[in-house]
Design a protein around this motif. Structure first.
Motif, PDB file in Angstrom:
ATOM      1  N   THR A   1      34.317  45.497  35.486  1.00 55.34           N
ATOM      2  CA  THR A   1      32.906  45.207  35.692  1.00 55.34           C
ATOM      3  C   THR A   1      32.627  43.725  35.890  1.00 55.34           C
ATOM      4  O   THR A   1      31.543  43.352  36.274  1.00 55.34           O
ATOM      5  N   GLU A   2      33.603  42.882  35.605  1.00 59.47           N
ATOM      6  CA  GLU A   2      33.398  41.446  35.736  1.00 59.47           C
ATOM      7  C   GLU A   2      34.500  40.829  36.589  1.00 59.47           C
ATOM      8  O   GLU A   2      35.587  41.372  36.695  1.00 59.47           O
ATOM      9  N   GLU A   3      34.183  39.689  37.159  1.00 59.63           N
ATOM     10  CA  GLU A   3      35.164  38.971  37.955  1.00 59.63           C
ATOM     11  C   GLU A   3      36.276  38.452  37.050  1.00 59.63           C
ATOM     12  O   GLU A   3      36.019  37.894  35.993  1.00 59.63           O
ATOM     13  N   LYS A   4      37.510  38.647  37.467  1.00 66.48           N
ATOM     14  CA  LYS A   4      38.643  38.150  36.696  1.00 66.48           C
ATOM     15  C   LYS A   4      38.804  36.656  36.951  1.00 66.48           C
ATOM     16  O   LYS A   4      38.729  36.205  38.078  1.00 66.48           O
ATOM     17  N   THR A   5      39.028  35.921  35.886  1.00 68.77           N
ATOM     18  CA  THR A   5      39.256  34.491  36.039  1.00 68.77           C
ATOM     19  C   THR A   5      40.439  34.072  35.182  1.00 68.77           C
ATOM     20  O   THR A   5      40.660  34.615  34.108  1.00 68.77           O
ATOM     21  N   ARG A   6      41.176  33.138  35.682  1.00 62.42           N
ATOM     22  CA  ARG A   6      42.296  32.566  34.934  1.00 62.42           C
ATOM     23  C   ARG A   6      42.542  31.168  35.487  1.00 62.42           C
ATOM     24  O   ARG A   6      42.549  30.967  36.687  1.00 62.42           O
ATOM     25  N   VAL A   7      42.732  30.235  34.590  1.00 64.71           N
ATOM     26  CA  VAL A   7      42.970  28.857  34.998  1.00 64.71           C
ATOM     27  C   VAL A   7      44.461  28.583  34.944  1.00 64.71           C
ATOM     28  O   VAL A   7      45.128  28.904  33.970  1.00 64.71           O
TER      29      VAL A   7
ATOM     30  N   VAL B   1      43.321  51.134  28.605  1.00 67.81           N
ATOM     31  CA  VAL B   1      42.357  51.754  29.514  1.00 67.81           C
ATOM     32  C   VAL B   1      40.976  51.140  29.300  1.00 67.81           C
ATOM     33  O   VAL B   1      40.268  50.825  30.260  1.00 67.81           O
ATOM     34  N   ALA B   2      40.608  50.944  28.036  1.00 67.20           N
ATOM     35  CA  ALA B   2      39.309  50.336  27.724  1.00 67.20           C
ATOM     36  C   ALA B   2      39.240  48.906  28.260  1.00 67.20           C
ATOM     37  O   ALA B   2      38.211  48.487  28.804  1.00 67.20           O
ATOM     38  N   GLN B   3      40.326  48.144  28.112  1.00 65.99           N
ATOM     39  CA  GLN B   3      40.342  46.772  28.625  1.00 65.99           C
ATOM     40  C   GLN B   3      40.202  46.751  30.142  1.00 65.99           C
ATOM     41  O   GLN B   3      39.472  45.934  30.694  1.00 65.99           O
ATOM     42  N   GLN B   4      40.918  47.645  30.825  1.00 69.74           N
ATOM     43  CA  GLN B   4      40.836  47.687  32.284  1.00 69.74           C
ATOM     44  C   GLN B   4      39.439  48.071  32.737  1.00 69.74           C
ATOM     45  O   GLN B   4      38.927  47.529  33.712  1.00 69.74           O
ATOM     46  N   ALA B   5      38.796  48.992  32.018  1.00 65.63           N
ATOM     47  CA  ALA B   5      37.435  49.390  32.367  1.00 65.63           C
ATOM     48  C   ALA B   5      36.481  48.218  32.191  1.00 65.63           C
ATOM     49  O   ALA B   5      35.608  47.978  33.027  1.00 65.63           O
ATOM     50  N   ALA B   6      36.656  47.473  31.104  1.00 69.58           N
ATOM     51  CA  ALA B   6      35.789  46.319  30.860  1.00 69.58           C
ATOM     52  C   ALA B   6      36.020  45.237  31.904  1.00 69.58           C
ATOM     53  O   ALA B   6      35.074  44.613  32.383  1.00 69.58           O
ATOM     54  N   ARG B   7      37.253  45.011  32.270  1.00 67.89           N
ATOM     55  CA  ARG B   7      37.555  43.986  33.269  1.00 67.89           C
ATOM     56  C   ARG B   7      37.061  44.374  34.649  1.00 67.89           C
ATOM     57  O   ARG B   7      36.787  43.515  35.468  1.00 67.89           O
TER      58      ARG B   7
END
Length: 143
Positions: A86-92, A78-84
């Protein structure tokens, strides 16, 4: 290996009933999973799963241990999802292949991949070194 990863791996083993599947989810080999779980068992000084060639079954101690660490991981997720959030998700995602295979296999599947990722896709053409970001209105735009 960190205790956190060992706990996470134990949860995956318990959920999947398989060292191989749990390792696959975390990009680890079956022997690495087995060593990590054995190390965790040494640390807590009790056997957690019973292993055989077909399935992994938790012992009574394993079930109790799982019940103790599972809420901690749900809170962490839940904490990780909340942190994510707030920021744009990126993955290469890098694809390297000979030209003939790229033309035959990769390009034919690229349209479906682009549709699934929508506005979060960047494409880097290695020969030209150009970067393009997908725009839902105008297609691919140079960066």
């Amino acid at each position: 290996m960190s205790d956190f990863l060992a706990f996470k791996l134990f949860l995956r083993v318990a959920q999947s009933d398989s060292f191989t599947r749990a390792g696959g989810e975390l990009c680890l080999s079956q022997p690495s999973v087995s060593r990590t779980i054995a190390s965790l068992e040494e640390e807590v000084d009790v056997p957690l799963p019973v292993r055989n060639t077909r399935v992994v079954i938790l012992t009574k101690s394993g079930v109790d241990y799982l019940a103790s660490i599972e809420p901690m991981f749900k809170g962490f997720e839940v904490a990780q999802q909340a942190a994510r959030g707030t920021e744009e998700k990126t993955r290469v995602q890098r694809i390297g292949a000979p030209t003939s295979i790229a033309i035959r296999e990769v390009i034919s599947r690229l349209a479906e991949f682009i549709v699934r990722l929508r506005d979060s896709l960047w494409i880097i053409w290695p020969k030209a070194g150009a970067m393009y970001k997908r725009s839902s209105i105008q297609g691919f735009l140079p960066c």
